[in-house]
Design a protein around this motif. Structure first.
Motif, PDB file in Angstrom:
ATOM      1  N   CYS A  38       0.901  -1.480  -0.189  1.00 34.67           N
ATOM      2  CA  CYS A  38       0.433  -0.532  -0.248  1.00 34.67           C
ATOM      3  C   CYS A  38       1.039   1.448   0.307  1.00 34.67           C
ATOM      4  CB  CYS A  38      -0.707   0.386   1.179  1.00 34.67           C
ATOM      5  SG  CYS A  38      -1.692  -0.945   1.215  1.00 34.67           S
ATOM      6  N   MET A  39       0.002   2.718  -0.753  1.00 35.32           N
ATOM      7  CA  MET A  39       1.156   3.547  -0.906  1.00 35.32           C
ATOM      8  C   MET A  39       0.841   4.294   0.497  1.00 35.32           C
ATOM      9  SD  MET A  39      -1.042   6.220  -3.496  1.00 35.32           S
ATOM     10  CE  MET A  39      -0.924   4.448  -4.712  1.00 35.32           C
ATOM     11  N   ASP A  40       2.128   5.253   0.908  1.00 37.93           N
ATOM     12  CA  ASP A  40       2.014   6.216   1.930  1.00 37.93           C
ATOM     13  C   ASP A  40       1.267   7.460   1.422  1.00 37.93           C
ATOM     14  OD1 ASP A  40       2.414   7.454   4.138  1.00 37.93           O
ATOM     15  OD2 ASP A  40       4.538   7.581   4.329  1.00 37.93           O
ATOM     16  N   ALA A  41      -0.342   6.856   1.723  1.00 38.95           N
ATOM     17  CA  ALA A  41      -0.680   8.200   1.493  1.00 38.95           C
ATOM     18  C   ALA A  41      -2.131   7.925   2.155  1.00 38.95           C
ATOM     19  CB  ALA A  41      -1.769   7.905  -0.131  1.00 38.95           C
ATOM     20  N   LYS A  42      -2.859   9.772   2.457  1.00 32.12           N
ATOM     21  CA  LYS A  42      -3.958   9.953   2.973  1.00 32.12           C
ATOM     22  C   LYS A  42      -4.748   8.920   3.548  1.00 32.12           C
ATOM     23  CE  LYS A  42      -6.713  13.741   4.035  1.00 32.12           C
ATOM     24  NZ  LYS A  42      -7.527  14.738   3.253  1.00 32.12           N
ATOM     25  N   HIS A  43      -5.247   7.921   3.141  1.00 29.83           N
ATOM     26  CA  HIS A  43      -6.228   7.219   3.756  1.00 29.83           C
ATOM     27  C   HIS A  43      -6.031   5.407   3.342  1.00 29.83           C
ATOM     28  CE1 HIS A  43      -9.378   9.999   4.067  1.00 29.83           C
ATOM     29  NE2 HIS A  43      -8.535  10.826   3.071  1.00 29.83           N
ATOM     30  N   ASN A 113      -1.824  -3.976  -6.066  1.00 25.19           N
ATOM     31  CA  ASN A 113      -1.076  -4.611  -7.470  1.00 25.19           C
ATOM     32  C   ASN A 113      -0.151  -3.141  -7.554  1.00 25.19           C
ATOM     33  OD1 ASN A 113      -3.696  -5.872  -7.415  1.00 25.19           O
ATOM     34  ND2 ASN A 113      -1.689  -6.711  -6.443  1.00 25.19           N
ATOM     35  N   LEU A 114      -0.199  -1.489  -6.660  1.00 26.95           N
ATOM     36  CA  LEU A 114       0.849  -0.555  -7.990  1.00 26.95           C
ATOM     37  C   LEU A 114       2.173  -0.298  -7.692  1.00 26.95           C
ATOM     38  CD1 LEU A 114      -2.866   1.147  -7.951  1.00 26.95           C
ATOM     39  CD2 LEU A 114      -1.436   0.009  -9.492  1.00 26.95           C
ATOM     40  N   GLY A 115       2.326  -0.785  -6.763  1.00 25.34           N
ATOM     41  CA  GLY A 115       3.640  -1.174  -6.350  1.00 25.34           C
ATOM     42  C   GLY A 115       4.589  -0.768  -7.163  1.00 25.34           C
ATOM     43  N   PRO A 116       5.207  -1.035  -8.570  1.00 20.61           N
ATOM     44  CA  PRO A 116       5.992  -0.532  -9.441  1.00 20.61           C
ATOM     45  C   PRO A 116       6.151   0.745 -10.022  1.00 20.61           C
ATOM     46  CG  PRO A 116       4.862  -2.945  -9.793  1.00 20.61           C
ATOM     47  CD  PRO A 116       3.930  -2.154  -8.962  1.00 20.61           C
ATOM     48  N   TRP A 117       4.743   1.198 -10.056  1.00 17.83           N
ATOM     49  CA  TRP A 117       5.118   3.083  -9.989  1.00 17.83           C
ATOM     50  C   TRP A 117       4.628   4.015  -8.930  1.00 17.83           C
ATOM     51  CZ3 TRP A 117       2.116  -1.866 -11.419  1.00 17.83           C
ATOM     52  CH2 TRP A 117       1.903  -1.434 -13.149  1.00 17.83           C
ATOM     53  N   ILE A 118       4.706   3.753  -7.851  1.00 24.96           N
ATOM     54  CA  ILE A 118       4.988   4.496  -6.590  1.00 24.96           C
ATOM     55  C   ILE A 118       5.616   5.350  -6.486  1.00 24.96           C
ATOM     56  CG2 ILE A 118       5.046   4.033  -4.263  1.00 24.96           C
ATOM     57  CD1 ILE A 118       2.616   2.257  -3.949  1.00 24.96           C
ATOM     58  N   ASN A 119       6.067   6.533  -6.549  1.00 27.82           N
ATOM     59  CA  ASN A 119       6.612   7.445  -6.524  1.00 27.82           C
ATOM     60  C   ASN A 119       6.648   8.202  -5.191  1.00 27.82           C
ATOM     61  OD1 ASN A 119       8.403   7.838  -9.377  1.00 27.82           O
ATOM     62  ND2 ASN A 119       6.462   6.472  -9.366  1.00 27.82           N
ATOM     63  N   GLN A 120       7.910   8.729  -4.640  1.00 27.75           N
ATOM     64  CA  GLN A 120       7.554   9.621  -3.308  1.00 27.75           C
ATOM     65  C   GLN A 120       7.643  10.947  -3.837  1.00 27.75           C
ATOM     66  OE1 GLN A 120      11.622   9.071  -1.468  1.00 27.75           O
ATOM     67  NE2 GLN A 120      10.663   7.767   0.001  1.00 27.75           N
ATOM     68  N   VAL A 121       6.825  11.659  -2.800  1.00 27.03           N
ATOM     69  CA  VAL A 121       6.171  13.052  -3.468  1.00 27.03           C
ATOM     70  C   VAL A 121       6.423  13.593  -2.084  1.00 27.03           C
ATOM     71  CG1 VAL A 121       4.968  12.353  -5.068  1.00 27.03           C
ATOM     72  CG2 VAL A 121       4.055  12.445  -3.188  1.00 27.03           C
TER      73      VAL A 121
END
Length: 257
Positions: A38-43, A113-121
């Motif tokens: 999971c990406m590190d995001a709001k929800h 399944n979106l890990g390959p396209w997760i970028n830090q912001v």
């Protein structure tokens, strides 16, 4: 000429062998780590897992999700607490168009399944985002087809809104126009509306080479194989260099190098 004994040659070669093995192990671990995350995001949840009560169009991810049941419910609201964002900024959005934005929200909030396209912001509301996710040709084209006559006043919905009322309103001087005028082609819609979160893919649904917003959970999640393909073929977001990771190794192991 200096001639080394066989033992000396083996001892000199050992550090290189260990380094090579460590490089392979670290690279493999880095690739595998993006396949279920999971990406590190709001929800988003910290880790993906089962969510039996996912609502409506988010239900396909119930076996393994990055969203909670409450997040999935809010994803279906015309204006939810998730981001205080309304689809109806240029009049009421037709249901046939709105269902694509709900599905888009479900994919973003729920997919592991979106890990390959997760970028830090560097953002006040999230630390990571997706970038250039290859969206299947049919998903992108149907999105455009069903929304082409819907009105909007902006090309990029990530920024530039008037938030003075607490929700997004068209900025002063903007004009509501049909999607087909703002986004003349399906690729323009998919790529521009969320700051290149998606990339229009010429690949078809079921090819294993593009992410599907829509899928029948009875047949499994096709995006699992897509994430694996891109992670293992070097098209994922670059992992941390293995040489840097070696600094984290215990001294006893480093002494062997």
């Amino acid at each position: 000429m200096v001639i080394f004994s066989a033992r000396a040659q083996r001892e000199m070669a050992a550090p290189g062998v260990v380094l090579g093995l460590l490089a392979v192990c670290v690279a493999t671990a880095a690739k595998e780590s993006v396949l279920n995350m999971c990406m590190d995001a709001k929800h988003h949840k910290t880790q993906p897992g089962p969510e039996d009560a996912l609502h409506g169009q988010c239900a396909p991810w119930k076996d393994n999700a990055c969203c909670t049941a409450n997040t999935s419910l809010e994803a279906h609201q015309d204006q939810s607490y998730l981001y205080n964002f309304t689809w109806d900024h240029c009049g009421v959005m037709p249901n046939k168009c709105k269902q694509h934005f709900i599905q888009d929200t479900c994919l973003y909030e729920c997919s592991p399944n979106l890990g390959p396209w997760i970028n830090q912001v560097d953002s006040s509301w999230r630390q990571e985002r997706i970038l250039h996710v290859p969206l299947c040709k049919e998903d992108c084209e149907q999105w455009w087809e069903d929304c082409q006559d819907t009105l909007t006043c902006k090309e990029n919905w990530h920024k530039g809104w008037d938030w003075s009322t607490g929700t997004n309103r068209c900025p002063r001087g903007s004009m509501c126009q049909p999607f087909k005028s703002v986004f003349p082609r399906p690729a323009a819609l998919c790529e521009k509306i969320w700051s290149n979160s998606y990339k229009y893919s010429p690949e078809h649904r079921g090819s294993g080479r593009c992410i599907q917003m829509w899928f029948d959970p009875a047949n499994g999640n096709p995006n699992v194989a897509v994430a694996k393909y891109y992670a293992r073929n070097g098209r994922a977001a670059a992992p941390a260099p293995w040489a840097v990771l070696l600094l984290l190794l215990p001294p006893a192991l480093l002494a062997l190098l």
